[in-house]
Design a protein around this motif. Structure first.
Motif, PDB file in Angstrom:
ATOM      1  N   ALA A  80       0.836  -1.199   0.000  1.00  0.00           N
ATOM      2  CA  ALA A  80       0.000   0.000   0.000  1.00  0.00           C
ATOM      3  C   ALA A  80       0.874   1.252   0.000  1.00  0.00           C
ATOM      4  N   ALA A  81       1.916   1.233  -0.821  1.00  0.00           N
ATOM      5  CA  ALA A  81       2.894   2.318  -0.790  1.00  0.00           C
ATOM      6  C   ALA A  81       3.258   2.854  -2.171  1.00  0.00           C
ATOM      7  N   ASP A  82       3.753   1.989  -3.065  1.00  0.00           N
ATOM      8  CA  ASP A  82       4.266   2.466  -4.345  1.00  0.00           C
ATOM      9  C   ASP A  82       4.031   1.393  -5.406  1.00  0.00           C
ATOM     10  N   ILE A  83       3.796   1.812  -6.631  1.00  0.00           N
ATOM     11  CA  ILE A  83       3.472   0.853  -7.693  1.00  0.00           C
ATOM     12  C   ILE A  83       4.669   0.018  -8.128  1.00  0.00           C
ATOM     13  N   VAL A  84       5.904   0.521  -7.951  1.00  0.00           N
ATOM     14  CA  VAL A  84       7.072  -0.246  -8.384  1.00  0.00           C
ATOM     15  C   VAL A  84       8.134  -0.434  -7.295  1.00  0.00           C
ATOM     16  N   MET A  85       8.268   0.509  -6.358  1.00  0.00           N
ATOM     17  CA  MET A  85       9.313   0.378  -5.336  1.00  0.00           C
ATOM     18  C   MET A  85       8.862  -0.550  -4.209  1.00  0.00           C
ATOM     19  N   PRO A  86       9.670  -1.569  -3.864  1.00  0.00           N
ATOM     20  CA  PRO A  86       9.278  -2.508  -2.817  1.00  0.00           C
ATOM     21  C   PRO A  86       9.388  -1.898  -1.427  1.00  0.00           C
ATOM     22  N   SER A  87       8.653  -2.502  -0.494  1.00  0.00           N
ATOM     23  CA  SER A  87       8.639  -2.043   0.885  1.00  0.00           C
ATOM     24  C   SER A  87       9.154  -3.127   1.817  1.00  0.00           C
ATOM     25  N   LYS A  88      10.113  -2.792   2.639  1.00  0.00           N
ATOM     26  CA  LYS A  88      10.626  -3.744   3.628  1.00  0.00           C
ATOM     27  C   LYS A  88       9.517  -4.195   4.564  1.00  0.00           C
ATOM     28  N   LYS A  89       8.680  -3.269   5.002  1.00  0.00           N
ATOM     29  CA  LYS A  89       7.626  -3.604   5.960  1.00  0.00           C
ATOM     30  C   LYS A  89       6.608  -4.568   5.362  1.00  0.00           C
ATOM     31  N   GLY A  90       6.226  -4.324   4.097  1.00  0.00           N
ATOM     32  CA  GLY A  90       5.263  -5.212   3.450  1.00  0.00           C
ATOM     33  C   GLY A  90       5.814  -6.611   3.277  1.00  0.00           C
ATOM     34  N   ALA A  91       7.066  -6.704   2.837  1.00  0.00           N
ATOM     35  CA  ALA A  91       7.698  -8.012   2.666  1.00  0.00           C
ATOM     36  C   ALA A  91       7.819  -8.729   3.999  1.00  0.00           C
ATOM     37  N   ALA A  92       8.223  -8.006   5.033  1.00  0.00           N
ATOM     38  CA  ALA A  92       8.391  -8.609   6.362  1.00  0.00           C
ATOM     39  C   ALA A  92       7.062  -9.128   6.902  1.00  0.00           C
ATOM     40  N   ARG A  93       5.971  -8.399   6.659  1.00  0.00           N
ATOM     41  CA  ARG A  93       4.659  -8.859   7.131  1.00  0.00           C
ATOM     42  C   ARG A  93       4.267 -10.178   6.473  1.00  0.00           C
ATOM     43  N   ALA A  94       4.575 -10.316   5.177  1.00  0.00           N
ATOM     44  CA  ALA A  94       4.239 -11.560   4.485  1.00  0.00           C
ATOM     45  C   ALA A  94       5.076 -12.728   5.006  1.00  0.00           C
ATOM     46  N   ILE A  95       6.369 -12.488   5.224  1.00  0.00           N
ATOM     47  CA  ILE A  95       7.239 -13.545   5.744  1.00  0.00           C
ATOM     48  C   ILE A  95       6.786 -13.963   7.141  1.00  0.00           C
ATOM     49  N   ALA A  96       6.573 -12.980   8.006  1.00  0.00           N
ATOM     50  CA  ALA A  96       6.132 -13.274   9.377  1.00  0.00           C
ATOM     51  C   ALA A  96       4.769 -13.947   9.375  1.00  0.00           C
ATOM     52  N   GLY A  97       3.910 -13.542   8.452  1.00  0.00           N
ATOM     53  CA  GLY A  97       2.581 -14.143   8.363  1.00  0.00           C
ATOM     54  C   GLY A  97       2.627 -15.612   7.986  1.00  0.00           C
ATOM     55  N   ALA A  98       3.532 -15.970   7.082  1.00  0.00           N
ATOM     56  CA  ALA A  98       3.669 -17.376   6.686  1.00  0.00           C
ATOM     57  C   ALA A  98       4.168 -18.223   7.856  1.00  0.00           C
ATOM     58  N   LEU A  99       5.092 -17.660   8.637  1.00  0.00           N
ATOM     59  CA  LEU A  99       5.569 -18.370   9.831  1.00  0.00           C
ATOM     60  C   LEU A  99       4.425 -18.589  10.825  1.00  0.00           C
ATOM     61  N   LYS A 100       3.644 -17.546  11.040  1.00  0.00           N
ATOM     62  CA  LYS A 100       2.523 -17.647  11.978  1.00  0.00           C
ATOM     63  C   LYS A 100       1.481 -18.643  11.486  1.00  0.00           C
ATOM     64  N   ASP A 101       1.166 -18.574  10.196  1.00  0.00           N
ATOM     65  CA  ASP A 101       0.154 -19.468   9.627  1.00  0.00           C
ATOM     66  C   ASP A 101       0.572 -20.926   9.746  1.00  0.00           C
ATOM     67  N   GLY A 102       1.868 -21.183   9.562  1.00  0.00           N
ATOM     68  CA  GLY A 102       2.366 -22.550   9.641  1.00  0.00           C
ATOM     69  C   GLY A 102       2.802 -22.969  11.032  1.00  0.00           C
ATOM     70  N   ARG A 103       2.610 -22.072  12.016  1.00  0.00           N
ATOM     71  CA  ARG A 103       3.039 -22.325  13.399  1.00  0.00           C
ATOM     72  C   ARG A 103       4.507 -22.737  13.433  1.00  0.00           C
ATOM     73  N   ILE A 104       5.305 -21.921  12.759  1.00  0.00           N
ATOM     74  CA  ILE A 104       6.728 -22.220  12.579  1.00  0.00           C
ATOM     75  C   ILE A 104       7.549 -21.296  13.477  1.00  0.00           C
ATOM     76  N   ASP A 105       8.423 -21.889  14.260  1.00  0.00           N
ATOM     77  CA  ASP A 105       9.395 -21.093  15.000  1.00  0.00           C
ATOM     78  C   ASP A 105      10.448 -20.608  14.000  1.00  0.00           C
ATOM     79  N   PRO A 106      10.828 -19.336  14.038  1.00  0.00           N
ATOM     80  CA  PRO A 106      11.814 -18.837  13.068  1.00  0.00           C
ATOM     81  C   PRO A 106      13.089 -19.666  13.017  1.00  0.00           C
ATOM     82  N   GLY A 107      13.484 -20.244  14.140  1.00  0.00           N
ATOM     83  CA  GLY A 107      14.702 -21.044  14.179  1.00  0.00           C
ATOM     84  C   GLY A 107      14.607 -22.346  13.405  1.00  0.00           C
ATOM     85  N   GLU A 108      13.373 -22.757  13.029  1.00  0.00           N
ATOM     86  CA  GLU A 108      13.194 -23.998  12.265  1.00  0.00           C
ATOM     87  C   GLU A 108      13.546 -23.817  10.790  1.00  0.00           C
ATOM     88  N   VAL A 109      13.465 -22.595  10.302  1.00  0.00           N
ATOM     89  CA  VAL A 109      13.664 -22.347   8.871  1.00  0.00           C
ATOM     90  C   VAL A 109      15.148 -22.442   8.527  1.00  0.00           C
TER      91      VAL A 109
END
Length: 404
Positions: free
Chosen positions: A259-288
Motif C-alpha cells: 500500500a505504498a508504491d506501484i514499483v518500489m518494494p517495501s521492507k515492511k510489506g515483505a516482512a509482514r508476508a514472511i512473518a505471516g507465513a511463519l505464523k500461519d504454519g506455526r513455525i518457530d523462526p529457528g526452524e527455517v
C-alpha cells in the motif's frame, strides 16, 4: 484444518524441459540465460533472456491445438502433464468434481497479442484469427488444463505480476486445507519473450544487458525468463490412502500489500508476508533453514528483501541460507514462484541448496548467506519461498520436509 502435501511436480523452463533436468541444472549451477532468438531482436536494447531452447511446438501439439494454444498455455500443459503423471491421479467421478486448477500468470497470451498487433498495425491486415481472444486470455491455460484432465472443481487464474504463482498456489493450499477440494493442480506459466514483451520491460530500466547477479554488489538488473512450473497439491489422508509418494508438505501461506508504491518494494510489506507465513504454519523462526528469495538482481529488491529477512529472523538470519535461482532460470514474472518452488522441494527431499550464481562481490546491504555460485549439501526441515510483485503485492509459502 486438513494437511496439504505435494504429490506431483512438472516444469519446462530455460534450465530443462522436466523436473529432473531442472534440478540437475540447479545442482550444477548452470545458467540458462543467453542471447535472445526472437523476431526483431536487433531493435532491442536488452538482447538476453532465459529462453526455452530446443523447443518445437509441433513436436508436442497438433495443428488444431497450436491454433488454440499460446506459448504460455503450451508450457502450462506440458508441466501439468508431468506433474499429474508423477502424482498418479486420474480425475474421474467425485474426485473430478473436488479437484480444480489455480494458475498464476501475468501476461497471459502475450505472444499472440504481439503477433496480432503486428498483423493489424504493421502489415495492415483487417482480420485476425477467430481464436485470438480464446488464445490470449489469461485464463486460457487454466481452462485447457481443466478440460484435458477433467478437473470440474474450482478453477481460475491469478494475475498479480511477479507474485502470481505464489498467490495461485496459496489459494490452492487454502482450498484443500479448508475442505473445499481434495486435490488441486496449481502453479504458474509465462511467455513474455517476444518483441513487445521485452520492449515494454525495457521501458522500466530495471533490465540487465549482461547477466542476473542477485545480491552481488555488481548487480545491474533483472533478466526475463519463460516457462512453467506445475504441482499437484493433495489432502494428506487422500494421498496416503492411495499410497502416493509425497514430495513435501505445504504448511503455511501469507499475503500482504505494501500500500505504498506501484514499483518500489517495501521492507515492511515483505516482512509482514514472511512473518505471516511463519505464523500461519506455526513455525518457530529457528526452524527455517532455507529461503528461496525473490532475488531479482535489482538494487531495490535485493537490499529490501535482505532487510525484511533480517527484521523477521533477527540473529537467526545469519544462520539462514537464502538464494535466488533467478540467476539461472531468469525472472519468469507470473510463472517464477512455481519454478522456484522446485528448488524448495529439492532442498527438503535431496538436501541440496540451489546456488545464487553470478555472484561476484559482497554487498554490505545484502550481508546474508546467499549460497554463492555453488550448490550446497545441507539438511533442512522447513523452507520458505518469497514472491514480491510490482503493485506491492507479496506472497510467501512455507514447506516442511514430510515425515510419515
Amino acid at each position: 484444518m486438513k494437511r496439504v502435501v505435494i504429490t506431483g511436480a512438472g516444469t519446462i523452463n530455460a534450465l530443462g524441459q522436466s523436473v529432473r533436468e531442472t534440478m540437475e541444472a540447479m545442482r550444477e549451477g548452470r545458467c540458462g540465460i543467453g542471447p535472445l532468438d526472437i523476431r526483431d531482436v536487433d531493435r532491442l536494447t536488452v538482447q538476453i533472456g532465459a529462453q526455452v531452447k530446443g523447443y518445437h511446438e509441433q513436436d508436442r501439439f497438433n495443428r488444431q491445438q497450436i491454433a488454440l494454444y499460446d506459448r504460455f498455455t503450451q508450457f502450462a500443459l506440458i508441466a501439468a502433464t508431468e506433474a499429474i503423471s508423477q502424482a498418479g491421479l486420474e480425475f474421474q467421478g467425485e474426485l473430478s468434481q473436488r479437484a480444480g486448477v489455480v494458475m498464476g500468470t501475468s501476461g497471459g497470451g502475450l505472444t499472440t497479442q504481439d503477433e496480432n498487433y503486428r498483423a493489424v498495425y504493421e502489415e495492415g491486415k483487417n482480420r485476425v484469427h477467430p481464436f485470438v481472444i480464446p488464445k490470449l486470455m489469461n485464463n486460457a491455460a487454466a481452462s485447457h488444463i481443466s478440460m484435458q484432465f477433467n478437473l470440474q472443481g474450482p478453477s481460475f487464474t491469478v494475475a498479480t505480476a511477479c507474485a502470481s504463482s505464489n498467490h495461485a498456489m496459496g489459494q490452492a493450499f487454502a482450498m484443500i486445507r479448508s475442505g473445499m477440494a481434495d486435490a488441486m493442480v496449481t502453479g504458474g506459466t509465462e511467455s513474455m519473450l517476444c518483441f513487445g514483451g521485452v520492449k515494454a520491460w525495457e521501458g522500466l530500466r530495471v533490465m540487465s544487458k549482461e547477466a542476473c547477479r542477485p545480491f552481488s554488489a555488481t548487480r545491474n538488473g533483472m533478466v526475463q525468463g519463460e516457462g512453467a512450473g506445475m504441482f499437484v497439491f493433495e489432502e494428506l489422508e487422500h494421498a496416503k490412502a492411495r499410497g502416493a509418494e509425497i514430495l513435501a508438505e505445504v504448511i503455511g501461506f501469507a499475503m500482504s500489500s505494501d500500500a505504498a508504491d506501484i514499483v518500489m518494494p517495501s521492507k515492511k510489506g515483505a516482512a509482514r508476508a514472511i512473518a505471516g507465513a511463519l505464523k500461519d504454519g506455526r513455525i518457530d523462526p529457528g526452524e527455517v533453514g532455507y529461503i528461496n528469495a525473490h532475488g531479482t538482481g535489482t538494487a531495490a529488491n535485493d537490499k529490501t528483501e535482505c532487510a525484511a529477512v533480517a527484521d523477521v529472523f533477527g540473529h537467526h538470519a545469519n544462520d539462514l541460507m537464502i538464494s535466488s535461482t533467478k540467476s539461472m532460470h531468469g525472472h519468469l514474472i507470473g510463472g517464477t514462484g512455481a519454478v522456484e518452488l522446485l528448488a524448495c522441494v529439492m532442498a527438503l527431499r535431496d538436501g541440496i541448496i540451489a546456488p545464487t550464481i553470478g555472484y561476484e562481490e559482497p554487498d554490505p546491504e545484502c550481508a546474508l548467506d546467499v549460497v554463492p555460485n555453488e550448490a550446497r549439501e545441507a539438511h533442512v526441515d522447513v523452507v520458505l519461498s518469497n514472491a514480491f510483485a510490482f503493485g506491492g503485492l507479496n506472497a510467501v509459502l512455507a514447506l516442511r520436509r514430510y515425515a510419515a
